[in-house]
Write an enzyme that holds these catalytic residues in place. Structure first.
Site, short mmCIF file in Angstrom:
data_model
loop_
_atom_site.label_atom_id
_atom_site.label_comp_id
_atom_site.label_asym_id
_atom_site.label_seq_id
_atom_site.Cartn_x
_atom_site.Cartn_y
_atom_site.Cartn_z
N ARG A 48 -4.14 12.62 2.64
CA ARG A 48 -2.89 12.45 1.91
C ARG A 48 -1.73 12.24 2.88
O ARG A 48 -1.64 12.93 3.90
CB ARG A 48 -2.62 13.66 1.00
CG ARG A 48 -3.61 13.74 -0.13
CD ARG A 48 -3.29 14.88 -1.09
NE ARG A 48 -4.43 15.13 -1.96
CZ ARG A 48 -4.68 14.45 -3.08
NH1 ARG A 48 -3.86 13.50 -3.48
NH2 ARG A 48 -5.74 14.73 -3.80
N ASP A 49 -0.85 11.29 2.51
CA ASP A 49 0.34 11.01 3.33
C ASP A 49 1.26 12.22 3.29
O ASP A 49 1.47 12.84 2.25
CB ASP A 49 1.06 9.77 2.78
CG ASP A 49 2.08 9.22 3.74
OD1 ASP A 49 1.91 8.09 4.22
OD2 ASP A 49 3.08 9.93 4.02
N VAL A 77 3.27 4.25 12.66
CA VAL A 77 2.11 4.84 13.34
C VAL A 77 1.19 3.68 13.75
O VAL A 77 0.75 2.91 12.88
CB VAL A 77 1.37 5.85 12.45
CG1 VAL A 77 0.14 6.39 13.18
CG2 VAL A 77 2.29 6.99 12.04
N HIS A 109 -3.73 1.54 9.15
CA HIS A 109 -3.99 2.40 7.99
C HIS A 109 -3.63 1.66 6.72
O HIS A 109 -2.58 1.03 6.63
CB HIS A 109 -3.19 3.70 8.10
CG HIS A 109 -1.75 3.52 8.46
ND1 HIS A 109 -1.35 3.27 9.75
CD2 HIS A 109 -0.63 3.55 7.71
CE1 HIS A 109 -0.03 3.15 9.78
NE2 HIS A 109 0.43 3.31 8.55
N HIS A 145 -2.36 2.07 3.08
CA HIS A 145 -1.73 2.99 2.14
C HIS A 145 -2.36 2.74 0.78
O HIS A 145 -2.38 1.59 0.31
CB HIS A 145 -0.23 2.71 2.02
CG HIS A 145 0.57 2.97 3.25
ND1 HIS A 145 1.31 4.13 3.40
CD2 HIS A 145 0.77 2.24 4.37
CE1 HIS A 145 1.95 4.08 4.58
NE2 HIS A 145 1.64 2.95 5.17
#
Ligand code: DGP
Length: 114
Positions: free
Chosen positions: A29-30, A96, A100, A102
């Site tokens: 989880r972000d 970052v 990744h 999202h």
């Protein structure tokens, strides 16, 4: 200690709320969620940006989408709908530098994004 924040999450040096893991892929989880469901899906292999993806990474990158499909189904949002997005470099807001996806869902998502 690695410079790459997400490598530290993979190695458990930094804690995260992990929702999915395989030999190649991790999802968690972000920390700053933008939707009721906001999960980051990363390869365990360090790749800085989309610009650094090589032909031999194609299967691995495909696995990020397979993870998104599984997580969305598991969270019960597959039929309502969701979004996956990957930012690349400064103009897109990448902060970052370990690629990744999202995965965002659980609310209506406007288009175009900001
Ligand atoms: P991007 O801007 O596309 O590079 O997205 C980076 C995301 O990473 C951002 O939504 C916040 C998230 N994030 C940054 N640091 C951490 C952390 O330590 N833990 C978790 N779970 N998420 C983080």
């Amino acid at each position: 200690m690695s410079e790459d924040l997400f490598l530290k999450i993979i190695s458990r040096e930094i804690p995260a709320d992990i929702v999915y893991e395989t030999d190649d892929v991790l999802a968690f989880r972000d920390v700053n969620p933008q939707a009721p469901l906001h999960v980051l899906i990363i390869p365990k292999l360090h790749i800085r940006t989309i610009n650094d993806i090589q032909a031999q990474d194609a299967e691995l990158v495909g696995k990020l989408f397979l993870a998104a499909r599984e997580i969305a189904a598991g969270q019960g949002i597959a039929e309502d709908g969701y979004r996956v997005v990957m930012n690349c470099n400064a103009m897109a807001g990448q902060t970052v530098f370990h690629i990744h996806l999202h995965l965002l869902g659980g609310r209506r998502l406007d288009w175009p994004p900001g």
